[in-house]
Motif scaffolding. Structure first.
Motif, PDB file in Angstrom:
ATOM      1  N   ALA A 297      33.720 -34.099 -17.552  1.00 25.79           N
ATOM      2  CA  ALA A 297      34.120 -34.651 -18.848  1.00 25.79           C
ATOM      3  C   ALA A 297      33.292 -34.038 -19.966  1.00 25.79           C
ATOM      4  CB  ALA A 297      33.958 -36.169 -18.849  1.00 25.79           C
ATOM      5  N   GLU A 298      32.010 -33.821 -19.692  1.00 30.17           N
ATOM      6  CA  GLU A 298      31.133 -33.207 -20.689  1.00 30.17           C
ATOM      7  C   GLU A 298      31.471 -31.724 -20.856  1.00 30.17           C
ATOM      8  OE1 GLU A 298      27.941 -33.595 -23.489  1.00 30.17           O
ATOM      9  OE2 GLU A 298      29.368 -34.941 -22.487  1.00 30.17           O
ATOM     10  N   ILE A 299      31.820 -31.054 -19.752  1.00 28.11           N
ATOM     11  CA  ILE A 299      32.235 -29.649 -19.824  1.00 28.11           C
ATOM     12  C   ILE A 299      33.480 -29.510 -20.685  1.00 28.11           C
ATOM     13  CG2 ILE A 299      33.211 -27.732 -18.473  1.00 28.11           C
ATOM     14  CD1 ILE A 299      31.334 -28.601 -16.185  1.00 28.11           C
ATOM     15  N   TYR A 300      34.447 -30.399 -20.456  1.00 27.11           N
ATOM     16  CA  TYR A 300      35.677 -30.322 -21.254  1.00 27.11           C
ATOM     17  C   TYR A 300      35.401 -30.635 -22.718  1.00 27.11           C
ATOM     18  CZ  TYR A 300      40.234 -31.151 -23.193  1.00 27.11           C
ATOM     19  OH  TYR A 300      41.331 -31.093 -24.012  1.00 27.11           O
ATOM     20  N   ARG A 301      34.540 -31.619 -22.960  1.00 29.70           N
ATOM     21  CA  ARG A 301      34.233 -32.000 -24.342  1.00 29.70           C
ATOM     22  C   ARG A 301      33.618 -30.834 -25.106  1.00 29.70           C
ATOM     23  NH1 ARG A 301      30.297 -33.749 -27.622  1.00 29.70           N
ATOM     24  NH2 ARG A 301      28.665 -33.448 -26.062  1.00 29.70           N
ATOM     25  N   LYS A 302      32.787 -30.048 -24.427  1.00 28.73           N
ATOM     26  CA  LYS A 302      32.085 -28.957 -25.102  1.00 28.73           C
ATOM     27  C   LYS A 302      32.882 -27.655 -25.148  1.00 28.73           C
ATOM     28  CE  LYS A 302      27.350 -30.550 -24.294  1.00 28.73           C
ATOM     29  NZ  LYS A 302      26.023 -30.234 -23.685  1.00 28.73           N
ATOM     30  N   THR A 303      33.773 -27.447 -24.178  1.00 26.68           N
ATOM     31  CA  THR A 303      34.481 -26.167 -24.102  1.00 26.68           C
ATOM     32  C   THR A 303      35.987 -26.272 -24.281  1.00 26.68           C
ATOM     33  OG1 THR A 303      34.863 -26.240 -21.693  1.00 26.68           O
ATOM     34  CG2 THR A 303      32.719 -25.386 -22.464  1.00 26.68           C
ATOM     35  N   GLY A 304      36.571 -27.422 -23.948  1.00 30.90           N
ATOM     36  CA  GLY A 304      38.024 -27.547 -24.004  1.00 30.90           C
ATOM     37  C   GLY A 304      38.729 -26.746 -22.924  1.00 30.90           C
ATOM     38  N   ASN A 305      37.980 -26.266 -21.925  1.00 33.43           N
ATOM     39  CA  ASN A 305      38.531 -25.395 -20.882  1.00 33.43           C
ATOM     40  C   ASN A 305      39.024 -26.233 -19.708  1.00 33.43           C
ATOM     41  OD1 ASN A 305      39.020 -23.482 -18.848  1.00 33.43           O
ATOM     42  ND2 ASN A 305      37.414 -22.129 -19.620  1.00 33.43           N
ATOM     43  N   LEU A 306      40.314 -26.545 -19.707  1.00 33.01           N
ATOM     44  CA  LEU A 306      40.899 -27.356 -18.647  1.00 33.01           C
ATOM     45  C   LEU A 306      40.952 -26.614 -17.319  1.00 33.01           C
ATOM     46  CD1 LEU A 306      43.953 -29.388 -19.994  1.00 33.01           C
ATOM     47  CD2 LEU A 306      41.969 -30.256 -18.773  1.00 33.01           C
ATOM     48  N   ARG A 307      41.177 -25.304 -17.381  1.00 35.78           N
ATOM     49  CA  ARG A 307      41.270 -24.519 -16.155  1.00 35.78           C
ATOM     50  C   ARG A 307      39.937 -24.545 -15.397  1.00 35.78           C
ATOM     51  NH1 ARG A 307      43.646 -22.989 -11.632  1.00 35.78           N
ATOM     52  NH2 ARG A 307      43.168 -20.861 -11.010  1.00 35.78           N
ATOM     53  N   ALA A 308      38.842 -24.445 -16.127  1.00 37.41           N
ATOM     54  CA  ALA A 308      37.524 -24.503 -15.488  1.00 37.41           C
ATOM     55  C   ALA A 308      37.309 -25.860 -14.821  1.00 37.41           C
ATOM     56  CB  ALA A 308      36.427 -24.238 -16.516  1.00 37.41           C
ATOM     57  N   VAL A 309      37.689 -26.924 -15.519  1.00 43.91           N
ATOM     58  CA  VAL A 309      37.541 -28.267 -14.970  1.00 43.91           C
ATOM     59  C   VAL A 309      38.421 -28.438 -13.736  1.00 43.91           C
ATOM     60  CG1 VAL A 309      37.915 -30.716 -15.423  1.00 43.91           C
ATOM     61  CG2 VAL A 309      36.903 -29.264 -17.180  1.00 43.91           C
ATOM     62  N   GLN A 310      39.630 -27.887 -13.778  1.00 42.35           N
ATOM     63  CA  GLN A 310      40.537 -27.961 -12.638  1.00 42.35           C
ATOM     64  C   GLN A 310      39.912 -27.318 -11.407  1.00 42.35           C
ATOM     65  OE1 GLN A 310      44.100 -25.648 -13.090  1.00 42.35           O
ATOM     66  NE2 GLN A 310      44.914 -26.219 -11.094  1.00 42.35           N
TER      67      GLN A 310
END
Length: 210
Positions: A166-179
């Motif tokens: 959640a923090e990664i997405y908040r800072k980068t907006g990179n959904l593919r990385a989170v996936q």
């Protein structure tokens, strides 16, 4: 006197969720992660500290976290910086990183007397179980969140799984990385898991003043 046939009344069963909070659990915020970590460090609880840190970094489901073996994390007497685990749900590998602080706590744990001869990273204290159960892990998570003053009904094991991504997405907006980090097969699953559509909509709304 004729008998009167009364209508059959089916007793109502108590709803399983009566009095409970249902729906997706909240993820832990960074300050809450550090608060729990600090309490475990002060308590000198090596196992729980290693479990908590590995759970945060690995982002594994509880069923995969509790079955981690020492050989999954340790190679040639060194703690791996990256680990690969086959997910029981998808039967596909997911990779994750272990931060320096996590590697240090894992090192302290596996070198403790309680880990002598153990095959699993988090062995059970019951002789008939090789490792802690997912239920036990859930109880530990409850204890952790309560220890820092949070309402336990609003948090669960997925609160820890989602914390870092959640923090990664908040800072980068990179959904593919989170996936990739979560091991989801479809990005739609990641969107639902993070609830990013709602978060994005609220963020946009907050920036608009009319």
């Amino acid at each position: 006197m004729p008998r009167v046939q009364l209508p059959v009344v089916t007793p109502k069963r108590r709803a399983w969720n009566k009095g409970r909070l249902v729906g997706q659990k909240r993820q832990l915020l960074p300050k809450q992660v550090w608060a729990i970590r600090a309490r475990l460090e002060l308590a000198g609880n090596l196992r729980d500290l290693a479990l908590f840190n590995v759970a945060i970094d690995s982002k594994l489901r509880g069923c995969d976290l509790v079955t981690l073996k020492v050989t999954d994390i340790v190679r040639d007497d060194r703690i791996r910086e990256r680990v690969s685990v086959i997910q029981s749900k998808t039967n596909k590998a997911v990779q994750s990183e272990l931060a320096e602080n996590t590697r240090e706590t894992v090192s302290n744990w596996i070198r403790s007397p309680k880990m002598f001869g153990c095959q699993f990273m988090f062995p059970s204290r019951f002789h008939n179980r090789p490792h802690i159960s997912t239920h036990q892990y859930g109880r530990l998570v409850r204890d952790w969140v309560v220890s820092i003053g949070l309402e336990p009904s609003g948090y669960g094991t997925h609160s820890i799984r989602r914390a870092k991504v959640a923090e990664i997405y908040r800072k980068t907006g990179n959904l593919r990385a989170v996936q990739l980090l979560l091991g989801h097969t479809k990005v739609d699953s990641t969107v639902r898991y993070l609830g990013v559509e709602l978060e994005d909509a609220l963020s946009i709304a907050e920036q608009i003043d009319i």
